[in-house]
Design an enzyme around this catalytic site. Structure first.
Site, mmCIF file in Angstrom:
data_model
loop_
_atom_site.group_PDB
_atom_site.id
_atom_site.type_symbol
_atom_site.label_atom_id
_atom_site.label_comp_id
_atom_site.label_asym_id
_atom_site.label_seq_id
_atom_site.Cartn_x
_atom_site.Cartn_y
_atom_site.Cartn_z
ATOM 1 N N SER A 110 0.837 -1.201 0.000
ATOM 2 C CA SER A 110 0.000 0.000 0.000
ATOM 3 C C SER A 110 0.873 1.254 0.000
ATOM 4 C CB SER A 110 -0.903 -0.007 1.241
ATOM 5 O OG SER A 110 -1.691 1.154 1.283
ATOM 6 N N GLY A 111 0.581 2.164 -0.906
ATOM 7 C CA GLY A 111 1.351 3.393 -1.008
ATOM 8 C C GLY A 111 2.483 3.337 -1.999
ATOM 9 N N THR A 115 -2.106 1.936 -8.035
ATOM 10 C CA THR A 115 -3.271 2.525 -8.705
ATOM 11 C C THR A 115 -2.840 3.528 -9.755
ATOM 12 O OG1 THR A 115 -4.584 2.221 -6.698
ATOM 13 C CG2 THR A 115 -5.418 3.787 -8.329
ATOM 14 N N ASN A 160 -0.860 5.442 2.914
ATOM 15 C CA ASN A 160 -1.261 5.932 1.593
ATOM 16 C C ASN A 160 -2.559 6.720 1.735
ATOM 17 O OD1 ASN A 160 -1.745 6.356 -1.082
ATOM 18 N ND2 ASN A 160 -1.988 4.214 -1.646
ATOM 19 N N SER A 163 -5.413 4.682 -0.725
ATOM 20 C CA SER A 163 -5.084 3.252 -0.746
ATOM 21 C C SER A 163 -6.263 2.443 -1.272
ATOM 22 C CB SER A 163 -4.723 2.781 0.668
ATOM 23 O OG SER A 163 -4.496 1.394 0.678
ATOM 24 N N SER A 164 -5.992 1.567 -2.239
ATOM 25 C CA SER A 164 -7.032 0.661 -2.757
ATOM 26 C C SER A 164 -7.270 -0.436 -1.732
ATOM 27 C CB SER A 164 -6.592 0.046 -4.089
ATOM 28 O OG SER A 164 -6.422 1.024 -5.071
ATOM 29 N N GLY A 390 -0.340 -5.797 -2.406
ATOM 30 C CA GLY A 390 0.977 -6.405 -2.304
ATOM 31 C C GLY A 390 1.078 -7.234 -1.029
ATOM 32 N N GLU A 392 1.704 -8.174 2.615
ATOM 33 C CA GLU A 392 1.531 -7.338 3.798
ATOM 34 C C GLU A 392 2.099 -8.041 5.024
ATOM 35 O OE1 GLU A 392 -2.510 -6.086 4.236
ATOM 36 O OE2 GLU A 392 -2.414 -4.710 2.529
#
Length: 1081
Positions: A110-111, A115, A160, A163-164, A390, A392
């Site tokens: 994330s970040g 996206t 992020n 973040s998605s 991704g 984690e």
């Protein structure tokens, strides 16, 4: 490629190493140092063969312009510096030209910028594919689906700001030309637990904040919402606003995007109502209420939020309230209803909120798919873009992290398999011997998680379905029993004694050694999150709603279709989705983008080695490089290879005329490169070790320096020779011009001297001839003069008697003629202007011309007036005639007249023919309307005026209501006897009707108008032009009688200042007197 186009390469102007396959020596430290060096120079993209590593710069870079798109369009992958556009172009061209379906896999934590990377890929494909109205519409819909999904599926996290919180896979479908036809979106594992609870420093999904910030007051009123975030329990307040993020503007963008994608207005309203319902649901609070059986029953504290939510969703309040207090369990033919305590009620509330939002999100994805799906059924080419979470590794890892990491294990497995397969296919295609490459195969980890019998997911499902007491601890006990001997599973309570004293492994946790490292999972919440249970009473309550979307979202609530089977678990559904995704990816040619975040501060220019190293490990980038380097590290087509290195050999420089492969063979043989360092493929040269490539690059650099020196030497010699030749040529030109100039000067001197001598000689001859001619002329003139005098003497002697008798009369006539000629010439010069009002006339010079002088003045004036009248149009002529008639009627009689002189008589002041308000009135009038104006009809009772439309035709006059256009009175002009006005500056006039006429029944009319002069003039002219009726009399007096029905009233005008200002005031004094006060001029 044109002759003037500069050929480039990945190796030109390289900062660090552009392709990690070429890094030497290969280690984790050199890998990260190379990333740092490129990051510090804003080179955020690096290759590992055909894989793109993308570093998030946390700032805008000028590398995504339209010029950059054109630069990378239709270029070889390694031809330019690393860029995401190069990968997108390679994938698009392979799909279009080679008919190979493509997929682009974007991974990272994330970040890291996943996206944004997917947006850049889609925008590049949209820019380079075909154009056209339909194609542009499809491209716009595909691009605009992103803002909608981001609003409902993205949130601000500590890592992020956008973040998605879901995985997205989009298949973009193309026709045989490479033009987009549509797309299909699949979503994976929305983080719906975020709806009810967010970690500290994080927000709920964007749409909640965007709705409250950007919706209009009217919209919020309809949704029964307030802008204050603090009024909603589901919204965290410590980070409700994000720096640099305008929620109101984003809401407008989302509304516009939904419109472009194809959402109807009622669908958008329904979606917003469900979002509002989720917020209202979070505000429900419960209190315990004791029952007679000793059990506590939950009750809602404040029912206002429940009432508003039920109004939004169209649900009966009592039905939903009962669903939060009771639970019905069905087993075969029996139904058992049990009460819910406060904790169970809160669980039911949160479960409903999570299910409502997640199902709404799935509906949105399906609705977008309906809009963007391809309309044609012909065979399509497909490019898939996968933007998924991704790997984690948090301090506290739960069920969500376990599922996400399982997905990444599968992606790593398919990545290794596809990378090796791609390498093997290229070796076979080029005729290079393939040797098996040893690598870590993570299939054993995937089997540990997904095995149908002993896999962790299978045991979790088995535990969830087992009757009896099921807890997270019983699930962990089962794992400790079944997986204790697995080499990648670790637990403190397992039979493996080496973990019994491992204090880094708590008792309620287990640890899995993934390909990216060890991850510690806390089992708390595994069972509940896997069950994802929503009570059937709530589903049935939702199905009873009158809302258009709710019935679609909760089909299991239909009483006619009651299914007693337990719903599928979240783990089972996700495993099936991942399996389908993997099968889909295996049918396509893969392209990889590995996203890395350089720091946790979301700041530019900061590179944290430990964080980057952690991501490099769990993304398996070092493993990727080793797989790529296991065979041949570098390969290149023969033509560009020969073009780049041909200057290193005399036989190939400057031009090689044979086949490119033979030229490369000659080149490498001349450079004495060991044979084991390279291999010849069918179309490419394969170089085993990066040192060999760097050796060639170093030789090329030295050769380029020598060539540059040679070019400089040749250029300087050419420049000096050119300068010398230019000087020599210039000297010859200067000498030639000087000699020419000297000869021209000498010639001009000789010529000027000759001209002077010639001029003197010609002058002397001319003067001599002139003297002779003058003498001859004087002689001739003398003879003529003498002859003339002699003839004159003879004539005078002969006719003397006649001259003496008539001399006086002739002199007089001559004198008079000269005087008249002089008079007329002077009059011509002093003639006055052509204006008829110009009264000037030149003075007479002699008294005897007085009569003729005045007659000429009269004739000139008449002629001037005739010329002036000839310029008039018929319309203007009629206007002047009316003005002349007004002058005859009112000049020196009415004080209002002087102010009307400068105002033109327009006639129609209300535009009765154009104004739609008076169309009916205009149709009632048979003749042409000569005058239309608004007048005031004076009431005899109080002297006040009422506005009326006054229409005048050749046969009648009409009074109508100004607002409605209804005819109040119509008077034939034959019934009109006279008109009375005052001498003062008022606009009052009385229309007196003939006694005994049909129109006289209601009496005379007393009216007031600012255009009195024009109205009465037109009335008078109509009467004068008609042969059927007598001329209308105009009575001008400050006191006259007006007949009102049976009474005669005297209207008297007096000078003075009225009370209400400077206007005219009319006041009823008694039954027989109306007094009009007119301001003094």
């Amino acid at each position: 490629m044109s002759k003037m186009e500069v050929k480039t390469s990945l190796l030109d102007n390289m900062i660090g190493v552009g392709d990690m396959v070429l890094i030497e020596p290969l280690s984790e430290d050199t890998f990260i140092e190379n990333l740092r060096k490129r990051f510090e120079h804003n080179e955020i993209y690096t290759y590992i063969g055909s894989v793109v590593i993308s570093m998030n710069p946390y700032k805008s870079l000028p590398i995504y312009t339209a010029e950059k798109v054109e630069e990378y369009r239709n270029r070889n992958f390694y031809e330019l510096s690393p860029h995401i556009y190069a990968l997108a172009d390679e994938a698009y061209r392979s799909l279009r030209d080679q008919d190979k379906d493509q997929c682009i896999l974007i991974t990272g934590e994330s970040g890291a910028g996943k996206t944004e990377a997917s947006k850049f890929v889609m925008s590049y494909v949209a820019a380079v594919c075909g154009k056209g109205q339909e194609v542009n519409k499809v491209k716009e819909q595909l691009l605009q689906s992103n803002p909608v999904l981001e609003a409902f599926g993205n949130a601000k996290t500590v890592r992020n700001d956008n973040s998605s919180r879901f995985g997205k896979y989009m298949d973009i479908e193309f026709d045989f030309k490479g033009d987009p036809l549509g797309g299909v979106i699949s979503n994976y594992l929305l983080e719906k637990s975020r709806v009810v609870k967010q970690p500290r420093g994080e927000r709920n999904f964007h749409i909640f904040y965007q709705l409250l910030s950007g919706a209009s007051d009217d919209t919020l009123k309809k949704l029964k919402l307030d802008r204050d975030f603090s009024k909603y329990n589901y919204l965290s307040l410590d980070s409700a606003t994000v720096n640099g993020l305008d929620d109101a503007a984003c809401f407008r963008t989302v509304r516009n995007a939904m419109q472009i994608v194809g959402f109807m207005e009622d669908e958008v309203q329904s979606v917003l109502e469900l979002v509002a319902a989720v917020l209202k649901l979070g505000n429900l609070e419960f209190k315990p209420e004791s029952r007679c059986n000793g059990f506590d029953e939950s009750r809602i504290k404040d029912k206002n939020d429940l009432k508003e939510m039920c109004e939004l969703l169209g649900i009966e309040q009592s039905v939903l309230e009962r669903a939060f207090s009771f639970r019905t369990v069905e087993a075969k033919m029996e139904k058992v209803s049990t009460t819910l305590n406060v904790a169970q009620a809160y669980y039911a509330r949160d479960a409903l909120a999570k299910n409502l939002y997640s199902r709404l999100f799935s509906w949105l994805v399906n609705r977008i798919n309906e809009s963007i799906k391809a309309q044609t059924k012909s065979r399509k080419k497909v490019m898939g873009v996968l933007d998924i979470y991704g790997f984690e590794i948090f301090e506290d890892n739960s069920f969500e992290q376990f599922i996400i990491n399982y997905c990444n294990e599968k992606l790593q497995q398919i990545f290794i398999e596809l990378t090796l397969r791609e390498e093997q296919e290229e070796y076979i295609r080029e005729g290079i011997e393939w040797t098996n490459i040893e690598y870590f195969n993570n299939a054993i980890i995937c089997d540990l998680i997904e095995n149908n019998k002993n896999g962790i997911l299978a045991m979790l499902d088995e535990e969830c379905l087992r009757p009896g007491t099921v807890t997270d601890e019983t699930f962990l006990d089962k794992l400790n029993t079944v997986c204790a001997e697995h080499q990648h599973f670790e637990s403190r309570q397992s039979k493996n004694s080496k973990f019994l004293t491992d204090h880094s492994l708590p008792h309620n946790c287990f640890r899995i050694q993934h390909y990216a490292g060890k991850v510690l999972y806390r089992v708390e919440g595994f069972v509940d999150k896997n069950n994802d249970l929503l009570y059937r009473d709530l589903s049935q309550a939702m199905y009873k709603a009158n809302h258009s979307l709710i019935k679609i979202l909760f089909p299991e609530g239909n009483p006619a279709k009651v299914n007693l089977k337990r719903p599928l678990t979240a783990g089972f559904q996700f495993r099936a989705s991942v399996g389908t995704l993997m099968k889909n990816l295996l049918t396509k040619n893969p392209n990889y983008i590995r996203c890395i975040k350089p720091n946790d501060k979301k700041a530019a220019h900061i590179f944290t080695d430990s964080l980057v190293c952690h991501q490099v490990r769990y993304l398996g980038l070092m493993e990727n490089v080793r797989v790529r380097r296991a065979g041949y590290a570098f390969r290149q087509a023969y033509e560009p290879c020969l073009e780049r290195y041909k200057m290193l050999c005399k036989q190939t420089w400057p031009h090689w005329k044979g086949p490119a492969r033979e030229g490369v063979e000659v080149l490498l043989k001349n450079l004495q490169v060991p044979a084991e360092e390279f291999a010849y493929g069918r179309s490419k040269i394969f170089i085993r070790n990066p040192r060999t490539l760097f050796f060639l690059e170093e030789k090329r650099r030295q050769c380029l320096e020598d060539l540059a020196t040679l070019i400089q030497k040749i250029y300087r010699g050419w420049k000096c020779r050119t300068h010398f030749l230019l000087l020599k040529k210039s000297q010859v030109v200067v000498a030639a011009w000087y000699r020419r100039f000297a000869q021209q000067k000498k010639y001009q001197n000789i010529r000027s001297s000759a001209l002077v001598v010639q001029s003197y000689i010609r002058g002397w001859k001319a003067r001599k001839l002139l003297r002779e001619l003058k003498h001859k002329k004087r002689c001739e003139e003398a003879v003529t003069t003498i002859s003339a005098y002699w003839h004159g003497t003879q004539v005078r002697r002969e006719y003397r008697k006649f001259f003496r008798a008539n001399a006086g009369k002739k002199i007089y006539d001559f004198t008079i003629q000269r005087i008249m000629q002089k008079y007329f010439m002077g009059l011509k010069k002093t003639m006055p202007s052509m204006s008829p009002v110009d009264k000037s006339w030149p003075a007479r010079p002699y008294g005897f011309l007085d009569g003729m002088h005045q007659e000429l003045r009269r004739i000139f004036h008449l002629w001037r007036c005739k010329k002036y009248r000839s310029q008039f149009t018929e319309e203007k002529k009629a206007t002047y005639e009316e003005k002349l008639a007004a002058s005859e009627l009112f000049k020196d009689k009415k004080a209002l007249y002087p102010s009307s002189v400068g105002q033109p008589f327009k006639g129609d002041y209300v535009e009765i023919t154009k104004n739609p308000k008076y169309q009916k009135l205009n149709s009632l009038v048979e003749d042409k309307v000569l005058l239309a104006d608004v007048v005031s009809k004076i009431n005899r009772a109080n002297g006040k005026g009422a506005p009326r439309i006054f229409l005048l035709t050749k046969k009648s006059l009409v009074l109508a209501d100004q607002k409605t256009g209804q005819v109040k009175a119509s008077v034939p002009l034959l019934d009109l006897s006279s008109v009375s006005v005052s001498t003062q500056s008022d606009g009052f006039f009385a229309l007196k009707l003939k006694e005994g006429s049909t129109s006289a029944a209601k009496g005379d009319f007393l009216l007031s108008s600012d255009r009195l002069i024009e109205i009465i003039t037109k009335l008078h002219r109509i009467g004068a032009a008609s042969a059927e009726r007598n001329q209308i009399n105009i009575d001008i007096s400050d006191e006259f009688l007006v007949q009102f029905k049976q009474d005669k009233v005297c209207v008297k005008f007096i000078p003075g200042t009225p009370k209400n200002g400077n206007g005219v005031a009319c006041k009823r004094k008694n039954n027989r007197l109306l007094e009009v006060s007119v301001p003094s001029p």
